[in-house]
Write an enzyme that holds these catalytic residues in place. Structure first.
Site, PDB file in Angstrom:
ATOM      1  N   GLY A 156     -73.588 -13.534 -25.977  1.00 11.25           N
ATOM      2  CA  GLY A 156     -72.923 -12.619 -25.039  1.00 11.25           C
ATOM      3  C   GLY A 156     -71.463 -12.498 -25.444  1.00 11.25           C
ATOM      4  O   GLY A 156     -70.565 -12.456 -24.611  1.00 11.25           O
ATOM      5  N   ASP A 189     -75.422 -10.228 -28.851  1.00 13.03           N
ATOM      6  CA  ASP A 189     -75.176  -9.450 -27.621  1.00 13.03           C
ATOM      7  C   ASP A 189     -76.158  -8.282 -27.583  1.00 13.03           C
ATOM      8  O   ASP A 189     -76.969  -8.092 -28.501  1.00 13.03           O
ATOM      9  CB  ASP A 189     -73.710  -8.964 -27.554  1.00 13.03           C
ATOM     10  CG  ASP A 189     -73.202  -8.815 -26.113  1.00 13.03           C
ATOM     11  OD1 ASP A 189     -73.846  -8.087 -25.336  1.00 13.03           O
ATOM     12  OD2 ASP A 189     -72.162  -9.412 -25.774  1.00 13.03           O
ATOM     13  N   HIS A 214     -71.188 -16.888 -15.387  1.00  9.21           N
ATOM     14  CA  HIS A 214     -70.702 -16.490 -14.058  1.00  9.21           C
ATOM     15  C   HIS A 214     -71.243 -15.132 -13.607  1.00  9.21           C
ATOM     16  O   HIS A 214     -71.082 -14.751 -12.463  1.00  9.21           O
ATOM     17  CB  HIS A 214     -69.158 -16.542 -13.987  1.00  9.21           C
ATOM     18  CG  HIS A 214     -68.443 -15.422 -14.674  1.00  9.21           C
ATOM     19  ND1 HIS A 214     -67.072 -15.265 -14.575  1.00  9.21           N
ATOM     20  CD2 HIS A 214     -68.878 -14.416 -15.463  1.00  9.21           C
ATOM     21  CE1 HIS A 214     -66.699 -14.202 -15.270  1.00  9.21           C
ATOM     22  NE2 HIS A 214     -67.777 -13.677 -15.820  1.00  9.21           N
TER      23      HIS A 214
HETATM   24  C1  LIG Z   1     -68.509 -10.708 -18.808  1.00  5.33           C
HETATM   25  S1  LIG Z   1     -68.967 -10.182 -20.430  1.00  5.33           S
HETATM   26  C2  LIG Z   1     -68.215 -11.446 -21.441  1.00  5.33           C
HETATM   27  C3  LIG Z   1     -67.992 -10.985 -22.838  1.00  5.33           C
HETATM   28  C4  LIG Z   1     -67.287 -12.039 -23.735  1.00  5.33           C
HETATM   29  N1  LIG Z   1     -68.068 -13.258 -23.852  1.00  5.33           N
HETATM   30  C5  LIG Z   1     -65.917 -12.353 -23.181  1.00  5.33           C
HETATM   31  O1  LIG Z   1     -65.706 -13.454 -22.681  1.00  5.33           O
HETATM   32  O2  LIG Z   1     -65.046 -11.460 -23.241  1.00  5.33           O
HETATM   33  C6  LIG Z   1     -70.706 -10.592 -20.488  1.00  5.33           C
HETATM   34  C7  LIG Z   1     -71.392 -10.289 -21.811  1.00  5.33           C
HETATM   35  O3  LIG Z   1     -72.791 -10.599 -21.703  1.00  5.33           O
HETATM   36  C8  LIG Z   1     -73.519  -9.600 -22.392  1.00  5.33           C
HETATM   37  N2  LIG Z   1     -74.894  -9.540 -21.890  1.00  5.33           N
HETATM   38  C9  LIG Z   1     -75.299  -9.183 -20.638  1.00  5.33           C
HETATM   39  N3  LIG Z   1     -76.627  -9.241 -20.539  1.00  5.33           N
HETATM   40  C10 LIG Z   1     -77.096  -9.643 -21.763  1.00  5.33           C
HETATM   41  C11 LIG Z   1     -78.394  -9.924 -22.276  1.00  5.33           C
HETATM   42  N4  LIG Z   1     -79.491  -9.780 -21.509  1.00  5.33           N
HETATM   43  N5  LIG Z   1     -78.505 -10.350 -23.573  1.00  5.33           N
HETATM   44  C12 LIG Z   1     -77.392 -10.507 -24.340  1.00  5.33           C
HETATM   45  N6  LIG Z   1     -76.125 -10.270 -23.908  1.00  5.33           N
HETATM   46  C13 LIG Z   1     -75.977  -9.845 -22.625  1.00  5.33           C
HETATM   47  C14 LIG Z   1     -72.734  -8.327 -22.069  1.00  5.33           C
HETATM   48  O4  LIG Z   1     -73.063  -7.265 -22.915  1.00  5.33           O
HETATM   49  C15 LIG Z   1     -71.293  -8.814 -22.209  1.00  5.33           C
HETATM   50  O5  LIG Z   1     -70.822  -8.702 -23.534  1.00  5.33           O
END
Ligand SMILES: C[S@@+](CC[C@H](N)C(=O)[O-])C[C@H]1O[C@@H](n2cnc3c(N)ncnc32)[C@H](O)[C@@H]1O
Length: 212
Positions: free
Chosen positions: A50, A74, A120
């Site tokens: 992610g 991601d 979170h």
């Molecule tokens: C709140 S963002 C945090 C992004 C990064 N880690 C940061 O701290 O800036 C959550 C991340 O989880 C990814 N995400 C959400 N659902 C996902 C899934 N089912 N599989 C993989 N990634 C996912 C989103 O695309 C996003 O990039």
């Protein structure tokens, strides 16, 4: 309101997804401070699950040249943005991109997994599903690094409590206390071995496999 969960919405609506991912990148500057407090021992391959547009992974790779490969995992639309963002990075050649869904399968083995402001977004049940898939992707003596806010046990005024309402409304998630982290980690086969307090809002929890 849009008939889908928040990340499905961003993944299928490019313009809004771009704005969201850029905001996440801008909001990640306190990572730079906290990674300078940890030297990533024995890490050859590190994956950011992610990992968004890759700011954290890029900074870790720049500060720790002993790491041979970094992987960003991601959703497909986000990986496309990360590739553009890191195209001219000094560590770009050492970075691999994997499009996937962390609820299904994370089909790589690594020494270190970072998961940053991801747990979170989800309730305990979903967070345990993500952590269980991460557990399968980590080598036996591998380390899990969680970068999140740690909410105090008895907060009066705390930013995490305010953010909780946002997370609950947007994604069904929450910020967690240390005991709440211990509980979801224990349920996924991990134990916390150290906690590094950040200078701003994010802290780092270091965990390893219970049976590792
Ligand atoms: C709140 S963002 C945090 C992004 C990064 N880690 C940061 O701290 O800036 C959550 C991340 O989880 C990814 N995400 C959400 N659902 C996902 C899934 N089912 N599989 C993989 N990634 C996912 C989103 O695309 C996003 O990039």
């Amino acid at each position: 309101m849009y008939g889908k969960e928040v990340f499905d919405y961003y993944n299928s609506n490019r313009k809004e997804g771009y704005i969201y991912n850029q905001a996440m990148k801008e909001y990640s500057t306190d990572y730079d401070l906290i990674i300078s407090k940890y030297d990533f021992p024995d890490a050859k391959i590190i994956m950011d699950v992610g990992g968004g547009k890759g700011h954290l992974l890029e900074q870790i790779m720049i500060n720790n040249p002993h790491i041979e490969k970094g992987i960003i995992f991601d959703l497909p639309s986000v990986i496309e943005q990360a590739k553009i963002c890191l195209a001219n990075s000094d560590v770009g050649k050492k970075i691999e991109y994997i499009k996937g869904n962390f609820f299904k399968n994370i089909s790589v083995r690594t020494d270190v997994v970072c998961v940053t402001r991801v747990l979170h977004d989800w309730n305990d049940e979903k967070a345990i599903e993500i952590l269980t898939n991460i557990h399968s992707s980590l080598n036996d003596n591998g380390r899990l690094l969680i970068f999140e806010m740690i909410v105090p046990d008895n907060p009066k005024i705390d930013m995490g409590i305010t953010l909780n309402f946002n997370l609950l409304a947007m994604a069904g998630g929450k910020e967690r206390t240390l005991n709440e982290f211990k509980s979801i980690l224990f349920a996924s086969g991990f134990k916390i071995i150290d906690t590094i307090k950040g200078d701003e809002i994010i802290s780092m929890l270091i965990a390893e496999k219970v049976d590792g």
